[in-house]
Motif scaffolding. Structure first.
Motif, PDB file in Angstrom:
ATOM      1  N   LYS A  48       0.825  -1.220   0.000  1.00 38.48           N
ATOM      2  CA  LYS A  48       0.000   0.000   0.000  1.00 38.48           C
ATOM      3  C   LYS A  48       0.857   1.267   0.000  1.00 38.48           C
ATOM      4  O   LYS A  48       0.414   2.315  -0.470  1.00 38.48           O
ATOM      5  N   LEU A  49       2.074   1.156   0.543  1.00 38.93           N
ATOM      6  CA  LEU A  49       2.922   2.356   0.608  1.00 38.93           C
ATOM      7  C   LEU A  49       3.165   2.907  -0.791  1.00 38.93           C
ATOM      8  O   LEU A  49       3.111   4.118  -1.026  1.00 38.93           O
ATOM      9  N   SER A  50       3.432   2.026  -1.725  1.00 40.13           N
ATOM     10  CA  SER A  50       3.733   2.492  -3.075  1.00 40.13           C
ATOM     11  C   SER A  50       2.463   2.754  -3.877  1.00 40.13           C
ATOM     12  O   SER A  50       2.387   3.735  -4.621  1.00 40.13           O
ATOM     13  N   ALA A  51       1.458   1.893  -3.703  1.00 41.99           N
ATOM     14  CA  ALA A  51       0.199   2.092  -4.443  1.00 41.99           C
ATOM     15  C   ALA A  51      -0.414   3.439  -4.065  1.00 41.99           C
ATOM     16  O   ALA A  51      -0.847   4.213  -4.917  1.00 41.99           O
ATOM     17  N   GLU A  52      -0.435   3.714  -2.780  1.00 38.46           N
ATOM     18  CA  GLU A  52      -0.970   4.978  -2.280  1.00 38.46           C
ATOM     19  C   GLU A  52      -0.152   6.157  -2.805  1.00 38.46           C
ATOM     20  O   GLU A  52      -0.693   7.175  -3.245  1.00 38.46           O
ATOM     21  N   GLN A  53       1.171   6.012  -2.806  1.00 42.69           N
ATOM     22  CA  GLN A  53       2.016   7.115  -3.231  1.00 42.69           C
ATOM     23  C   GLN A  53       1.758   7.489  -4.691  1.00 42.69           C
ATOM     24  O   GLN A  53       1.675   8.654  -5.055  1.00 42.69           O
ATOM     25  N   PHE A  54       1.602   6.462  -5.536  1.00 44.40           N
ATOM     26  CA  PHE A  54       1.338   6.745  -6.942  1.00 44.40           C
ATOM     27  C   PHE A  54      -0.061   7.328  -7.152  1.00 44.40           C
ATOM     28  O   PHE A  54      -0.318   7.959  -8.175  1.00 44.40           O
ATOM     29  N   ALA A  55      -0.962   7.105  -6.197  1.00 40.99           N
ATOM     30  CA  ALA A  55      -2.299   7.693  -6.331  1.00 40.99           C
ATOM     31  C   ALA A  55      -2.293   9.171  -5.958  1.00 40.99           C
ATOM     32  O   ALA A  55      -2.995   9.974  -6.564  1.00 40.99           O
ATOM     33  N   THR A  56      -1.475   9.552  -4.995  1.00 42.78           N
ATOM     34  CA  THR A  56      -1.741  10.822  -4.326  1.00 42.78           C
ATOM     35  C   THR A  56      -0.539  11.709  -4.054  1.00 42.78           C
ATOM     36  O   THR A  56      -0.702  12.811  -3.559  1.00 42.78           O
ATOM     37  N   ASP A  57       0.678  11.242  -4.342  1.00 38.63           N
ATOM     38  CA  ASP A  57       1.816  11.908  -3.718  1.00 38.63           C
ATOM     39  C   ASP A  57       2.752  12.586  -4.716  1.00 38.63           C
ATOM     40  O   ASP A  57       3.818  12.062  -5.045  1.00 38.63           O
ATOM     41  N   TRP A  58       2.369  13.753  -5.191  1.00 34.73           N
ATOM     42  CA  TRP A  58       3.329  14.595  -5.928  1.00 34.73           C
ATOM     43  C   TRP A  58       4.242  15.300  -4.930  1.00 34.73           C
ATOM     44  O   TRP A  58       5.353  15.735  -5.260  1.00 34.73           O
ATOM     45  N   TYR A  74      -0.763  19.217  -4.953  1.00 35.19           N
ATOM     46  CA  TYR A  74      -0.191  18.818  -3.659  1.00 35.19           C
ATOM     47  C   TYR A  74      -1.338  18.554  -2.705  1.00 35.19           C
ATOM     48  O   TYR A  74      -1.930  19.496  -2.170  1.00 35.19           O
ATOM     49  N   SER A  75      -1.664  17.289  -2.497  1.00 35.95           N
ATOM     50  CA  SER A  75      -2.839  16.948  -1.701  1.00 35.95           C
ATOM     51  C   SER A  75      -2.781  15.481  -1.331  1.00 35.95           C
ATOM     52  O   SER A  75      -2.140  14.678  -2.022  1.00 35.95           O
ATOM     53  N   ASP A  76      -3.458  15.117  -0.242  1.00 40.28           N
ATOM     54  CA  ASP A  76      -3.592  13.709   0.129  1.00 40.28           C
ATOM     55  C   ASP A  76      -4.981  13.174  -0.207  1.00 40.28           C
ATOM     56  O   ASP A  76      -5.376  12.106   0.273  1.00 40.28           O
ATOM     57  N   ALA A  77      -5.728  13.935  -1.014  1.00 42.81           N
ATOM     58  CA  ALA A  77      -7.139  13.589  -1.226  1.00 42.81           C
ATOM     59  C   ALA A  77      -7.302  12.193  -1.834  1.00 42.81           C
ATOM     60  O   ALA A  77      -8.123  11.404  -1.381  1.00 42.81           O
ATOM     61  N   ALA A  78      -6.526  11.883  -2.868  1.00 43.69           N
ATOM     62  CA  ALA A  78      -6.673  10.562  -3.486  1.00 43.69           C
ATOM     63  C   ALA A  78      -6.176   9.468  -2.542  1.00 43.69           C
ATOM     64  O   ALA A  78      -6.653   8.329  -2.594  1.00 43.69           O
ATOM     65  N   GLY A  79      -5.252   9.801  -1.671  1.00 46.95           N
ATOM     66  CA  GLY A  79      -4.798   8.847  -0.659  1.00 46.95           C
ATOM     67  C   GLY A  79      -5.917   8.535   0.327  1.00 46.95           C
ATOM     68  O   GLY A  79      -6.152   7.378   0.676  1.00 46.95           O
ATOM     69  N   ARG A  80      -6.618   9.588   0.741  1.00 47.00           N
ATOM     70  CA  ARG A  80      -7.748   9.349   1.653  1.00 47.00           C
ATOM     71  C   ARG A  80      -8.808   8.484   0.969  1.00 47.00           C
ATOM     72  O   ARG A  80      -9.375   7.579   1.581  1.00 47.00           O
ATOM     73  N   ALA A  81      -9.044   8.735  -0.321  1.00 46.37           N
ATOM     74  CA  ALA A  81     -10.035   7.943  -1.055  1.00 46.37           C
ATOM     75  C   ALA A  81      -9.558   6.499  -1.235  1.00 46.37           C
ATOM     76  O   ALA A  81     -10.346   5.552  -1.179  1.00 46.37           O
ATOM     77  N   PHE A  82      -8.259   6.342  -1.432  1.00 43.41           N
ATOM     78  CA  PHE A  82      -7.672   4.999  -1.565  1.00 43.41           C
ATOM     79  C   PHE A  82      -7.961   4.193  -0.295  1.00 43.41           C
ATOM     80  O   PHE A  82      -8.424   3.057  -0.344  1.00 43.41           O
ATOM     81  N   TYR A  83      -7.679   4.808   0.848  1.00 43.40           N
ATOM     82  CA  TYR A  83      -7.877   4.072   2.104  1.00 43.40           C
ATOM     83  C   TYR A  83      -9.353   3.953   2.467  1.00 43.40           C
ATOM     84  O   TYR A  83      -9.760   3.002   3.149  1.00 43.40           O
ATOM     85  N   ARG A  84     -10.178   4.879   2.025  1.00 43.22           N
ATOM     86  CA  ARG A  84     -11.618   4.740   2.259  1.00 43.22           C
ATOM     87  C   ARG A  84     -12.128   3.495   1.516  1.00 43.22           C
ATOM     88  O   ARG A  84     -12.885   2.698   2.046  1.00 43.22           O
ATOM     89  N   ARG A  85     -11.661   3.332   0.294  1.00 38.60           N
ATOM     90  CA  ARG A  85     -12.046   2.168  -0.506  1.00 38.60           C
ATOM     91  C   ARG A  85     -11.524   0.880   0.132  1.00 38.60           C
ATOM     92  O   ARG A  85     -12.220  -0.130   0.225  1.00 38.60           O
ATOM     93  N   ALA A 140      -0.226   7.870 -11.185  1.00 37.65           N
ATOM     94  CA  ALA A 140      -1.582   7.350 -11.063  1.00 37.65           C
ATOM     95  C   ALA A 140      -1.579   5.933 -10.516  1.00 37.65           C
ATOM     96  O   ALA A 140      -0.632   5.173 -10.729  1.00 37.65           O
ATOM     97  N   THR A 141      -2.654   5.602  -9.807  1.00 39.87           N
ATOM     98  CA  THR A 141      -2.884   4.235  -9.334  1.00 39.87           C
ATOM     99  C   THR A 141      -4.309   3.828  -9.655  1.00 39.87           C
ATOM    100  O   THR A 141      -5.242   4.595  -9.429  1.00 39.87           O
ATOM    101  N   VAL A 142      -4.445   2.615 -10.192  1.00 43.87           N
ATOM    102  CA  VAL A 142      -5.752   1.990 -10.323  1.00 43.87           C
ATOM    103  C   VAL A 142      -5.867   1.033  -9.146  1.00 43.87           C
ATOM    104  O   VAL A 142      -5.055   0.105  -9.030  1.00 43.87           O
ATOM    105  N   PHE A 143      -6.836   1.280  -8.286  1.00 43.52           N
ATOM    106  CA  PHE A 143      -6.974   0.482  -7.072  1.00 43.52           C
ATOM    107  C   PHE A 143      -7.133  -1.001  -7.423  1.00 43.52           C
ATOM    108  O   PHE A 143      -7.882  -1.322  -8.334  1.00 43.52           O
TER     109      PHE A 143
END
Ligand code: FES
Ligand SMILES: [Fe+2]
Lengths: 199, 452
Positions: free
Chosen positions: B225-235, B426-437, B318-321
């Motif tokens: 998840k560390l890398s999947a999340e990073q590619f979703a949300t971490d510029w 610059y945001s954690d929004a997609a990370g929050r959505a990743f973990y919500r899912r 980008a990350t596809v969950f």
């Protein structure tokens, strides 16, 4: 059936059957030991001086294949490689270490390059390699050697890289230079989190 | 007892294989309520989700098994019998083209005593023969040869003992995904709004993409998840983690920080846990010079629209969950294969436009190899982060201290240009959505649990 070493050698190598004489063999071995010392002491700009300007530095990936498709087990030129470099791309990579922010090598790895099983042959003098070399190049050697590189980082990270190098060395006025290096790592999945060292 | 799959399958199992009277006691699969481990609204995360073994087992059952997982690219299968072996979660699978040229996927485990029936990474074959006792399966997964067949009872029917097939295999513009979940929505539906962003990489000119050079594979001592999340949300990490690589790419005399730090952009936040971030600028370009010079940006504007050409077509992540990620600027696509809570294996492909001349494809391959991949000047520093975070998270106290995902809290909105909900670059929004899912799947019985 072609062997993996044929496969690796084919793109570059036109060795003839003559082994080098004793003093050349000694010289090549000492050249490699000196090179290992430079790499282990992170003296990369001095290491670059051992590389010819027309260097091709290549470390293909390897895969598990059915026995009848063994010839495909080493990636070909143009396929997946851990390194596929020129002298200037190596310079580019090395410039990163001086930035002070190359975190994967900061603090730096402790490495030990062990180079063994050195086999020196004369390469075919009509080979392209001699032709593309600097003026007066006559002596070109095809050298195979085995390596064991130990890397230790941070408190307890360890990697062992074992494999074979197939080199073309060119004799110039300044001594030997590496013109081609093919690095065959004895791994399929790379058992390390990165490759930030050289072989 | 019967060998009819409809009657004998399931019983809490994800495949419809005959199980006779076998049934798994529920103690084997204890379920943890993860409600208290993810606070997607407040942007807090409990580090136990990266280290706990039971949670990991539950992820395999409830996150990986029901989701669409990336298998391979269509370009890897050109004629019947071409195969590629990979994993879905920790399950080994064979992806192959059958005699009717359909791409199918099978569990790479013999139905007899469970050995792998294919131990090559890729190749071409007529059948898959198990090297343990010699059961052989054809490209359609049928059991076609059983040594000492006469030793089995009359009711033994080879039709019941074919390879277990992945029931759903679909592709989106060349990317093949599979799922064990017979009730999953279609792949296209599961990608949802993410497909618009993916197509910015996959559909430059209608000719599609192909793979150059095979697959890079390497290990990382970190939770997937560390890398999947990073590619979703971490510029956010780019400026610091990749400072040395940015220095190499920066035009001479210009500080890389000025170049990159003040960039504006958007981050796409998908309700299914996908995410994509990208700087937005009218002059966004491909990094590899040969690709940039060859590429027809005007034609791409006509096909994809200005918003995509100025955004998710080049720079970005980008990350596809759950575990498929990509980088459009260099065509790097990868799967983060889970290998226990503490480890993953990265499998990375390089995609190029089919329409590129060979020398442009080669330039993109080399650029990708030198920037991303195990020796890449960017990637090396990413691996360093994940292994570092993982290594210390076993500490009892360390593990109990929540992590922060609060950047851009409440910033998700429809901006009128980029479809769906987007946030700042610059945001954690997609990370929050990743973990919500993730949380929602972890707390929802999978289809085979409902069947019980
Ligand atoms: S395990 Fe495959 S034939 Fe026995
Ligand atoms: Fe990164």
């Amino acid at each position: 059936m072609s062997t993996t070493s044929d496969r690796v050698a084919t793109p570059f190598l036109a060795a003839d059957d003559r082994h080098s004489d004793l003093s050349t063999h000694f010289e090549v071995e000492q050249f490699y030991y000196r090179e290992a010392e430079l790499l282990d002491e992170c003296r990369f700009s001095e290491w670059l001086e051992l590389l010819a300007d027309d260097l091709v530095y290549w470390m293909p990936t390897r895969t598990d294949r059915l026995r009848r498709q063994q010839a495909l087990s080493v990636a070909a030129r143009g396929e997946a490689a851990f390194y596929d470099e020129t002298k200037s791309s190596l310079e580019w990579r090395i410039r990163r270490f001086d930035s002070g922010t190359a975190w994967a090598e900061d603090p730096p790895s402790r490495t030990r390059h062990l180079i063994t099983n050195v086999r020196v042959r004369h390469a075919n003098p009509t080979d392209d390699l001699a032709a593309t070399g600097a003026d007066g190049d006559t002596a070109v050697y095809a050298v195979r050697s085995n390596f064991l590189v130990y890397r230790n980082r941070l408190q307890r990270e360890e990697n062992l890289f074992a494999g074979e190098r197939t080199d073309i060395l060119r004799r110039t006025g300044d001594g030997l230079l590496i013109v081609r290096r093919t690095i065959l790592l004895d791994q399929n999945v790379l058992l390390a989190k990165n490759i930030s060292i050289f072989f | 007892m019967t060998s009819t799959p409809e009657l004998a399958g399931r019983a809490g199992r994800p495949t419809a294989t005959p199980a006779g009277p076998l049934h798994r006691p529920s103690e084997l699969t204890p379920t943890i309520d993860v409600s208290g481990l993810v606070d997607a609204d407040g942007g807090l995360l409990d580090r136990a989700i990266f280290t706990d073994h039971q949670i990991y087992q539950q992820e395999l059952r409830r996150v990986f098994a029901p989701s669409w997982l990336f298998l391979a690219h269509t370009d890897q299968f050109r004629r019947p019998g071409d195969f590629f072996t990979t994993y879905m979660g920790e399950d080994p699978v064979i992806v192959t083209m059958d005699k009717s040229r359909a791409v199918r996927a099978y569990l790479n485990s013999c139905r007899h005593r469970g050995a792998r029936v294919c131990r090559a990474d890729a190749g071409t074959t007529r059948n898959f023969t198990c090297t343990y006792h010699g059961w052989a399966y054809d490209l359609e997964g049928r059991l076609v040869s059983v040594p000492n067949r006469e030793g089995y009872p009359d009711r033994f029917d080879t039709a019941d003992w074919g390879l277990v097939e992945v029931p759903r295999v679909e592709n989106h513009r060349g990317l093949i995904f599979g799922t064990w979940n017979p009730r999953a929505p279609s792949l296209r539906e599961a990608l949802g709004g993410m497909a618009w962003y993916m197509d910015a990489m996959l559909d430059h000119d209608g000719a599609g993409t192909e793979v150059v050079g095979g697959v890079h594979k390497w290990v990382l001592e970190g939770n997937w998840k560390l890398s999947a999340e990073q590619f979703a949300t971490d510029w956010y990490h780019v400026n610091m983690s990749h400072a040395s690589a940015l220095m190499l790419l920066a035009p001479a005399g210009k500080s890389p920080r000025d170049e990159i730090v003040h960039r504006a952009g958007r981050q796409y936040v998908d309700p299914n846990g996908h995410g994509a971030g990208f700087p937005v600028h009218p002059k966004n370009r491909f990094d590899a010079l040969a690709v940039h010079q060859w590429f027809d940006y005007e034609a791409a504007r006509a096909r994809l629209g200005d918003a995509r050409v100025e955004g998710p077509m080049t720079n970005g992540h980008a990350t596809v969950f759950p575990n498929f990620s990509y980088l459009p600027v260099n065509g790097s696509v990868r799967v983060w294969h889970p290998k226990g809570p503490d480890r993953m294996e990265v499998w990375a492909w390089t995609l190029v436009d089919r329409s590129m001349p060979d020398e442009v494809k080669e330039a993109q391959r080399l650029y990708n190899l030198r920037t991303f991949g195990p020796s890449g000047v960017f990637e090396a520093d990413d691996g360093e982060n994940w292994s570092e975070v993982q290594a210390i998270s076993r500490g009892f106290v360390t593990n109990s201290v929540p992590l922060n995902y609060q950047m851009g809290l409440g910033s998700e909105r429809e901006d009128g240009r980029y479809p769906g909900k987007t946030s700042e670059l610059y945001s954690d929004a997609a990370g929050r959505a990743f973990y919500r899912r993730w949380q929602s799947l972890m707390n929802t019985p999978a289809w085979y649990e409902v069947d019980r």
